[in-house]
Write an enzyme that holds these catalytic residues in place. Structure first.
Site, short mmCIF file in Angstrom:
data_model
loop_
_atom_site.label_atom_id
_atom_site.label_comp_id
_atom_site.label_asym_id
_atom_site.label_seq_id
_atom_site.Cartn_x
_atom_site.Cartn_y
_atom_site.Cartn_z
N ASP A 148 7.06 -11.00 -1.13
CA ASP A 148 7.83 -9.87 -0.62
C ASP A 148 9.19 -10.34 -0.10
O ASP A 148 9.74 -11.32 -0.61
CB ASP A 148 7.01 -9.15 0.47
CG ASP A 148 7.24 -7.65 0.47
OD1 ASP A 148 8.36 -7.24 0.79
OD2 ASP A 148 6.30 -6.90 0.15
N HIS A 218 10.37 -4.91 4.82
CA HIS A 218 9.27 -4.56 3.91
C HIS A 218 8.16 -5.61 3.93
O HIS A 218 6.97 -5.28 4.02
CB HIS A 218 9.89 -4.43 2.52
CG HIS A 218 9.00 -3.87 1.46
ND1 HIS A 218 8.16 -4.65 0.71
CD2 HIS A 218 8.84 -2.60 1.01
CE1 HIS A 218 7.53 -3.88 -0.17
NE2 HIS A 218 7.93 -2.64 0.00
N SER A 541 3.62 0.49 -1.73
CA SER A 541 3.83 -0.78 -1.03
C SER A 541 3.00 -0.86 0.23
O SER A 541 2.71 -1.96 0.71
CB SER A 541 5.29 -0.93 -0.62
OG SER A 541 6.07 -1.39 -1.69
#
Ligand code: NAG
Ligand code: NAG
Ligand code: NAG
Ligand code: NAG
Ligand code: NAG
Length: 761
Positions: A148, A218, A541
């Site tokens: 990520d 994220h 996600s």
């Protein structure tokens, strides 16, 4: 791609697709990054030397350590896959293709992170999936690898608090943070891979030597969702405090920074997976993915195959391009493809109209001093269609002073609409979903009293405004965080990508759905008052790391289960119902089909005791891939060793779901094998829910196992009942093995039958 998908799945996706498309079309002597697959060479002991031998002459002698110098063409020499990433001109690529040992090559591409973002978070989230924690000791001993944007090391979610054991002996990873105190027995590894990204020369260049810090958020969010430690006393502006925790809080975490804020280069993702395999992780989590392509041109799929062949589970986001059909990412059968749905929690605001109609909506901003009195209600879009989205400046010709303003979703962010309304003098805001978003309401930290309502409720509010002309009124009241049975869940999110699979229409995808709407988890930056490092965001996600955490606890409870066995356990025990007993709904409150939810919603406790599993070994994928009519070199690209499909007969892939096509009046037969992972001496009988228009028979219809790990084979025949009628359709059913010993084990597989009647499906 249509406008709605663009704005709502991700603005980034559109930019990135545009970028990669232009990259693929550039020509001449420009250097471009290619992923090049070659045969393994048993004679050359160092695979990097072998890979360099394919490159233009200086490259095999120059051993350059600094990878970002323009002269260096080799970006990565992968070890787990027989491939490398290199910058080549088209002419050089043609030379490479002529060399003995060359298998295939395709251009690197950028793929997006799969979040639909809300900019800020003021909430708290605590998972309730505690049952399995006891059996698995909270995932202790497993290692989760997250590909990520890096990690905000040092947050409470990533401390070991002296409570975790050191990593297992097999661990070989490294921590690239230069303050080594940032790594501990929770965060055991952190690495940075940015050569592919930098070679693409976009705006997010990352210094190769930089530590894998998360400047986006994220990766931090995904990691804490999967394996975050208990964080007590996380408080929320205007909301109750509580405990935030990941799904496998005692699992170890290793982070591979392979993405920048704008997305991820496939060559970097492959490098991250390559490293994770060597490091010794148990589960790889990928909250990213591009549009579908054949497995042999998809570096994520080929590297994931290598991971699965090493016994590592790969959990992947299915994509945010729904509700359009065939919009999935990450479709390979060795991956778990995860959809996204709601949880039974919302932060409620209620709109009451002048005529007494009430509509529940959502907003994270929950002021205590907003009077519940009725205020004038206006819909700028009925005067100026350009003002319907309440974008900045669009409200100048509408009198919104002191009023509640109805805005449509789209064009600008939801929080930005509130800023425009507030600047124009508005007192409050209602945001109405557009049709495509249906009932999926996203929770945001608005800057004024607000409520996001469904498309259907928005229509009712508009029709009320129409009918009352000038004296329409509304109030907004705030109910705080509401959980449990009063919030219908799970409901599939509109953005969650749908099947059927483009890569292989004979595999039902997605596999499973999990929580992916309004998910609270750790964040690198302070948000809200009081400042808290949490954020609430939505996307596949977010559902993917939930599944990754579930895999980690299952792996801890059942260390001997293969990736395919774990996947089967998750799928055959999935729940098909919402918390009010109805079948899971989609974003339009219709029954969700299997192209939206696959086997259903993950039920981690049931997954720990599946009774039977549909297991697969890595070798089983070879006849499957040959059966797709892939060429020898295409199959070789995926499995990383020389394959001659002529050596393999046809074989059904032992998948835990059924996806077949039958023509009117004809039959299709498939074979499956189940392995008893329950008690010795158990037996099962089959129960079929037949798809409409299809009869299903199973031979044999009872299975007996005298031992643990014993296998049994059965044959399923699907026959279309209809004859002569034209038209094609999909029809759904179930095949369930029910334990006959008074146990309560049901091994449920979804059946999706495409009935061909002329015309393409
Ligand atoms: C850590 O890295 C930063 C940035 O690269 C550097 O400025 C600093 O000197 C490093 N600290 C140590 C202790 O190496
Ligand atoms: C705007 O509407 C409010 C409330 O109806 C009214 O009091 C005000 O005079 C209006 N302003 C203008 C400029 O028309
Ligand atoms: C409201 O009225 C406008 C203009 O007459 C019309 O276009 C629109 O469809 C109406 N909306 C609803 C929800 O009734
Ligand atoms: C569950 O809730 C939905 C939506 O409110 C409703 O349509 C459905 O009838 C309910 N199902 C049951 C079994 O009560
Ligand atoms: C592969 O080719 C055979 C023969 O042309 C065809 O019958 C079969 O449907 C093809 N399989 C797939 C998956 O396309």
């Amino acid at each position: 791609m249509d406008e709605l998908t663009c704005i709502f799945s991700s603005l980034l996706l559109c930019c990135l697709l545009a970028t990669s498309a232009s990259l693929e079309h550039s020509s001449g002597t420009d250097l471009k990054t290619y992923i090049v697959h070659v045969l393994p060479n048993p004679i050359v002991s160092n695979s990097e030397d072998w890979h360099r031998s394919f490159l233009p002459p200086p490259q095999h002698i120059v051993s350059v350590v600094e990878p970002t110098t323009p002269a260096e063409r080799l970006l990565y020499s992968y070890r787990s896959v027989s491939a490398f990433a290199a910058r080549l001109t088209e002419q050089e690529l043609r030379d490479v293709e002529r060399r003995p040992g060359f298998v295939s090559a395709y251009p690197d591409r950028m793929v997006p992170l799969l979040t639909t973002r809300t900019p800020e978070f003021l909430g708290l989230y605590s998972d309730t999936e505690q049952g399995l924690w006891k059996d698995s000791n909270y995932g202790e001993g497993t290692i989760v690898g997250i590909m990520d944007t890096g990690i905000a090391a040092g947050l409470p979610s990533f401390q070991d608090n002296g409570l975790l054991p050191p990593p297992p002996a097999r661990w070989k990873g490294v921590c690239e943070f230069n303050a080594s105190s940032l790594c501990n027995n929770k965060l055991i590894g952190a690495r940075n891979f940015a050569r592919g990204l930098n070679a693409m020369n976009n705006h997010d260049k990352i210094t190769a030597a930089a530590p894998p810090s998360d400047t986006e958020g994220h990766g931090t969010h995904a990691a804490s969702t999967a394996v975050g430690m208990f964080v007590d006393g996380a408080s929320v502006d205007g909301q109750a405090g509580g405990t935030a925790v990941g799904i496998a809080p005692r699992a170890h975490l290793s982070v591979y920074r392979v993405c920048a804020p704008r997305g991820c280069a496939t060559s970097d993702i492959m490098a991250g997976i390559d490293a994770a395999i060597g490091d010794g992780v148990d589960v790889i989590s990928l909250s990213l993915g591009g549009s579908s392509r054949p497995y042999y041109r998809d570096g994520i799929a080929t590297s994931s195959f290598a991971a699965v062949a090493s016994g590592i589970f790969v959990s992947c986001a299915g994509g945010n391009s729904g509700p359009k059909a065939s919009s999935l990412s990450n479709e390979a059968p060795w991956m778990l493809t995860v959809a996204a749905s709601t949880v039974d929690r919302n932060v409620r605001t209620t709109v009451t109209l002048g005529d007494g109609q009430r509509f529940d909506g959502e907003s994270l901003y929950q002021p205590t001093d907003f009077p519940p009195t009725q205020l004038p209600l206006v819909y700028p879009g009925s005067t100026f269609s350009s003002a319907a989205y309440c974008s900045s400046g669009s409200l100048s010709r509408v009198n919104v002073t002191g009023k509640i303003v109805l805005c449509d979703t789209g064009n600008v962010g939801r929080v930005a609409k509130g800023k425009a309304v507030k600047n124009a003098g508005g007192a409050g805001m209602i945001i109405a979903n557009r049709k495509v978003e249906g009932y999926t309401t996203l929770t945001d930290p608005h800057v004024l009293p607000a409520s996001v309502v469904s498309y259907t409720d928005g229509l009712k509010i508009k029709s009320y405004i129409n009918s009352t002309t000038s004296d329409a009124k509304a109030s907004i009241t705030f109910k705080g965080t509401v959980t449990g049975s009063s919030v219908l869940a799970p409901v599939v999110a509109y953005f969650s990508s749908r099947g059927p699979s483009k890569a292989d229409r004979n595999i039902l995808k997605p596999d499973i759905t999990g929580p992916g709407v309004n998910i609270l988890a750790a964040w690198p930056f302070d948000i809200g008052t009081p400042a808290a490092k949490f954020n609430i965001i939505s996307g596949t996600s977010m559902s993917t790391p939930h599944l990754t955490g579930v895999v980690a606890v299952l792996k801890a409870a059942h260390p001997d289960w293969s990736p395919a066995a774990i996947k089967s356990a998750i799928m055959t025990t999935a729940s098909r119902t919402t918390n009010n007993g109805s079948m899971i709904f989609d974003q339009n409150m219709n029954k969700a089909d299997f192209f939206a939810i696959g086997a259903g919603h993950v039920d981690p406790v049931a997954a720990s005791n599946p009774g039977l599993v549909y297991d697969l070994s890595p070798a089983d994928y070879v006849p499957y891939l040959c059966g797709l009519n892939y060429t020898d070199s295409q199959v070789t690209t995926i499995v990383h060793k020389a394959i001659k499909c002529a050596d393999y007969g046809p074989a059904d892939l032992n998948y835990p779901s059924f996806m077949v096509f039958v023509s009117h009046g004809s039959s299709v037969t498939v074979t499956r094998t189940v392995t008893n992972v329950g008690a010795a001496g158990s037996s099962y009988s089959v129960r079929i829910t037949e798809p409409v228009g299809v009869s299903v028979t199973v031979q044999p219809d009872t299975l007996s196992f005298s031992q643990a790990n014993e296998k049994a084979q059965f044959i399923v025949t699907f026959t279309s009942d209809r004859s002569g009628s034209s038209g094609s359709s999909y029809s759904e059913g179930h095949l369930t093995w029910v334990s006959a010993d008074g146990g309560d084990i049901s091994v449920k597989s979804p059946i999706m039958v495409g009935i061909n009647g002329g015309g393409n499906m």
